[in-house]
Design a protein around this motif. Structure first.
Motif, PDB file in Angstrom:
ATOM      1  N   TYR A 117     -12.050  12.652  16.795  1.00 13.41           N
ATOM      2  CA  TYR A 117     -12.304  14.217  16.281  1.00 13.41           C
ATOM      3  C   TYR A 117     -11.244  14.898  16.013  1.00 13.41           C
ATOM      4  O   TYR A 117     -10.043  14.566  16.589  1.00 13.41           O
ATOM      5  N   ASP A 118     -11.270  15.740  14.931  1.00 13.99           N
ATOM      6  CA  ASP A 118     -10.044  16.365  14.400  1.00 13.99           C
ATOM      7  C   ASP A 118      -8.899  15.373  14.247  1.00 13.99           C
ATOM      8  O   ASP A 118      -7.916  15.988  14.276  1.00 13.99           O
ATOM      9  N   MET A 119      -9.391  14.359  13.555  1.00 15.17           N
ATOM     10  CA  MET A 119      -8.416  13.620  13.255  1.00 15.17           C
ATOM     11  C   MET A 119      -8.834  12.792  11.672  1.00 15.17           C
ATOM     12  O   MET A 119      -9.877  12.690  11.423  1.00 15.17           O
ATOM     13  N   THR A 173       0.739  -1.219   0.039  1.00 10.26           N
ATOM     14  CA  THR A 173      -0.017  -0.066   0.163  1.00 10.26           C
ATOM     15  C   THR A 173       0.777   1.149  -0.115  1.00 10.26           C
ATOM     16  O   THR A 173       1.690   1.461   0.982  1.00 10.26           O
ATOM     17  N   ARG A 174       0.832   2.050  -1.103  1.00 11.58           N
ATOM     18  CA  ARG A 174       1.735   3.422  -1.063  1.00 11.58           C
ATOM     19  C   ARG A 174       0.977   4.396  -0.490  1.00 11.58           C
ATOM     20  O   ARG A 174      -0.737   4.437  -0.455  1.00 11.58           O
ATOM     21  N   LEU A 175       1.464   5.309   0.202  1.00  7.63           N
ATOM     22  CA  LEU A 175       0.812   6.136   0.964  1.00  7.63           C
ATOM     23  C   LEU A 175      -0.363   6.935   0.272  1.00  7.63           C
ATOM     24  O   LEU A 175      -1.446   7.459   0.674  1.00  7.63           O
ATOM     25  N   ALA A 176       0.339   7.193  -1.125  1.00  6.47           N
ATOM     26  CA  ALA A 176      -0.608   8.061  -1.924  1.00  6.47           C
ATOM     27  C   ALA A 176      -1.876   7.235  -2.332  1.00  6.47           C
ATOM     28  O   ALA A 176      -2.755   8.152  -2.692  1.00  6.47           O
ATOM     29  N   ASP A 177      -1.876   5.881  -2.190  1.00 12.27           N
ATOM     30  CA  ASP A 177      -3.015   5.227  -2.597  1.00 12.27           C
ATOM     31  C   ASP A 177      -4.015   4.740  -1.368  1.00 12.27           C
ATOM     32  O   ASP A 177      -5.119   4.218  -1.492  1.00 12.27           O
ATOM     33  N   ALA A 178      -3.500   5.061  -0.092  1.00 15.94           N
ATOM     34  CA  ALA A 178      -4.102   4.513   1.185  1.00 15.94           C
ATOM     35  C   ALA A 178      -5.339   5.267   1.148  1.00 15.94           C
ATOM     36  O   ALA A 178      -5.572   6.551   0.706  1.00 15.94           O
ATOM     37  N   LYS A 179      -6.555   4.499   1.717  1.00 15.63           N
ATOM     38  CA  LYS A 179      -7.726   5.001   1.626  1.00 15.63           C
ATOM     39  C   LYS A 179      -8.179   5.447   3.223  1.00 15.63           C
ATOM     40  O   LYS A 179      -7.740   4.967   3.932  1.00 15.63           O
ATOM     41  N   ALA A 180      -8.866   6.622   3.307  1.00 17.04           N
ATOM     42  CA  ALA A 180      -9.314   7.134   4.340  1.00 17.04           C
ATOM     43  C   ALA A 180     -10.480   6.221   4.917  1.00 17.04           C
ATOM     44  O   ALA A 180     -11.034   5.493   4.239  1.00 17.04           O
ATOM     45  N   TYR A 181     -10.551   6.159   6.373  1.00 12.26           N
ATOM     46  CA  TYR A 181     -11.616   5.433   6.984  1.00 12.26           C
ATOM     47  C   TYR A 181     -11.951   6.518   8.102  1.00 12.26           C
ATOM     48  O   TYR A 181     -11.383   7.073   8.708  1.00 12.26           O
ATOM     49  N   ILE A 182     -13.329   5.916   8.885  1.00 14.17           N
ATOM     50  CA  ILE A 182     -13.904   6.858   9.735  1.00 14.17           C
ATOM     51  C   ILE A 182     -13.565   6.115  11.175  1.00 14.17           C
ATOM     52  O   ILE A 182     -13.997   4.827  11.117  1.00 14.17           O
ATOM     53  N   ALA A 183     -12.908   6.750  12.098  1.00 16.48           N
ATOM     54  CA  ALA A 183     -12.719   5.947  13.276  1.00 16.48           C
ATOM     55  C   ALA A 183     -13.759   6.638  14.332  1.00 16.48           C
ATOM     56  O   ALA A 183     -13.780   7.764  14.529  1.00 16.48           O
ATOM     57  N   PRO A 184     -14.764   5.594  14.934  1.00 18.62           N
ATOM     58  CA  PRO A 184     -15.764   6.181  15.671  1.00 18.62           C
ATOM     59  C   PRO A 184     -15.298   6.914  16.940  1.00 18.62           C
ATOM     60  O   PRO A 184     -14.209   6.428  17.560  1.00 18.62           O
ATOM     61  N   ALA A 219       0.222  15.482  15.087  1.00 21.73           N
ATOM     62  CA  ALA A 219       0.863  14.236  15.199  1.00 21.73           C
ATOM     63  C   ALA A 219       0.301  13.114  14.496  1.00 21.73           C
ATOM     64  O   ALA A 219      -0.731  13.164  14.011  1.00 21.73           O
ATOM     65  N   ALA A 220       1.228  12.324  14.275  1.00 19.38           N
ATOM     66  CA  ALA A 220       0.873  11.099  13.494  1.00 19.38           C
ATOM     67  C   ALA A 220       1.284   9.795  14.338  1.00 19.38           C
ATOM     68  O   ALA A 220       2.190   9.657  14.841  1.00 19.38           O
ATOM     69  N   MET A 221       0.303   9.066  14.362  1.00 23.25           N
ATOM     70  CA  MET A 221       0.411   7.484  14.870  1.00 23.25           C
ATOM     71  C   MET A 221      -0.146   6.429  14.365  1.00 23.25           C
ATOM     72  O   MET A 221      -0.891   6.615  13.678  1.00 23.25           O
ATOM     73  N   LEU A 222       0.920   5.204  14.196  1.00 22.09           N
ATOM     74  CA  LEU A 222       0.267   4.058  13.704  1.00 22.09           C
ATOM     75  C   LEU A 222      -0.448   3.504  14.427  1.00 22.09           C
ATOM     76  O   LEU A 222      -0.246   3.291  15.904  1.00 22.09           O
ATOM     77  N   TRP A 279      -4.783  -5.343  11.111  1.00 23.41           N
ATOM     78  CA  TRP A 279      -4.671  -4.417  10.070  1.00 23.41           C
ATOM     79  C   TRP A 279      -4.134  -3.105  10.827  1.00 23.41           C
ATOM     80  O   TRP A 279      -3.610  -3.115  12.112  1.00 23.41           O
ATOM     81  N   THR A 280      -3.405  -2.436   9.861  1.00 27.72           N
ATOM     82  CA  THR A 280      -2.560  -1.223  10.492  1.00 27.72           C
ATOM     83  C   THR A 280      -3.234   0.015  10.034  1.00 27.72           C
ATOM     84  O   THR A 280      -3.633   0.086   8.868  1.00 27.72           O
ATOM     85  N   GLY A 281      -3.375   1.087  10.639  1.00 21.20           N
ATOM     86  CA  GLY A 281      -3.948   2.276  10.228  1.00 21.20           C
ATOM     87  C   GLY A 281      -2.895   3.427  10.647  1.00 21.20           C
ATOM     88  O   GLY A 281      -2.071   3.312  11.577  1.00 21.20           O
ATOM     89  N   LEU A 282      -3.031   4.634   9.998  1.00 22.93           N
ATOM     90  CA  LEU A 282      -2.201   5.792  10.297  1.00 22.93           C
ATOM     91  C   LEU A 282      -3.084   6.822  10.554  1.00 22.93           C
ATOM     92  O   LEU A 282      -3.887   7.379   9.707  1.00 22.93           O
ATOM     93  N   SER A 283      -2.989   7.420  11.875  1.00 21.91           N
ATOM     94  CA  SER A 283      -3.745   8.476  12.324  1.00 21.91           C
ATOM     95  C   SER A 283      -3.297   9.802  12.412  1.00 21.91           C
ATOM     96  O   SER A 283      -1.896   9.886  12.986  1.00 21.91           O
ATOM     97  N   TYR A 284      -3.704  10.962  11.522  1.00 24.62           N
ATOM     98  CA  TYR A 284      -3.099  12.045  11.881  1.00 24.62           C
ATOM     99  C   TYR A 284      -4.151  13.087  12.878  1.00 24.62           C
ATOM    100  O   TYR A 284      -5.177  13.307  12.438  1.00 24.62           O
ATOM    101  N   PHE A 285      -3.560  13.404  13.967  1.00 24.91           N
ATOM    102  CA  PHE A 285      -4.229  14.134  14.833  1.00 24.91           C
ATOM    103  C   PHE A 285      -3.950  15.679  14.562  1.00 24.91           C
ATOM    104  O   PHE A 285      -2.667  15.958  14.836  1.00 24.91           O
ATOM    105  N   LEU A 286      -5.025  16.473  14.229  1.00 22.81           N
ATOM    106  CA  LEU A 286      -4.593  17.929  14.543  1.00 22.81           C
ATOM    107  C   LEU A 286      -4.481  18.468  15.695  1.00 22.81           C
ATOM    108  O   LEU A 286      -4.855  17.959  16.714  1.00 22.81           O
ATOM    109  N   PRO A 287      -3.821  19.617  15.964  1.00 26.15           N
ATOM    110  CA  PRO A 287      -3.862  20.168  17.204  1.00 26.15           C
ATOM    111  C   PRO A 287      -5.187  20.287  17.924  1.00 26.15           C
ATOM    112  O   PRO A 287      -6.148  20.660  17.322  1.00 26.15           O
TER     113      PRO A 287
END
Length: 116
Positions: A18-20, A4-15, A103-106, A37-45
């Motif tokens: 917020y602001d992520m 899975t290339r980062l450019a091709d990774a699909k977004a998903y909704i994490a219940p 912040a980015a977290m696997l 499975w493995t996800g990449l989460s980007y948390f906004l400030p």
């Protein structure tokens, strides 16, 4: 092998987040990984995840910035770049980004056990 290339990774909704924004890197619809499975989460400030106890254990690996993990007991830990933690099944936790940078977290999760 599934790539899975980062450019091709699909977004998903994490219940209860917020602001992520999250991307599926492996497993589920992203690959044929058969154990989890493995996800990449980007948390906004100011972003995060509400206090919740999941039915499955999970591993968090911070790859950029800092995140604060608050446990249901009130215990709080700040994880920085390449710090990681394991949250056992049933343990309540909240996640938040208290910094002014993203912040980015696997997130590494097993699949639920199949019942017959």
């Amino acid at each position: 092998m599934d790539i899975t290339r980062l450019a091709d990774a699909k977004a998903y909704i994490a219940p209860k987040h917020y602001d992520m924004r999250s991307l599926r890197l492996q497993g589920l619809e992203a690959s044929s990984a058969d154990f989890g499975w493995t996800g990449l989460s980007y948390f906004l400030p100011g972003g995060g995840a509400e206090m919740d106890a999941g039915a499955l254990g999970k591993i968090y690996v911070v790859i950029e910035g800092e995140v604060t993990i608050e446990l249901g007991s009130g215990e709080t830990h700040i994880l920085g770049k390449l710090d990681s933690c394991f949250i056992p099944a049933g343990e309540a936790r909240a996640v938040r980004n208290d910094a002014n940078s993203v912040a980015a977290m696997l997130v590494v999760m097993p699949y639920p056990e199949k019942t017959a």
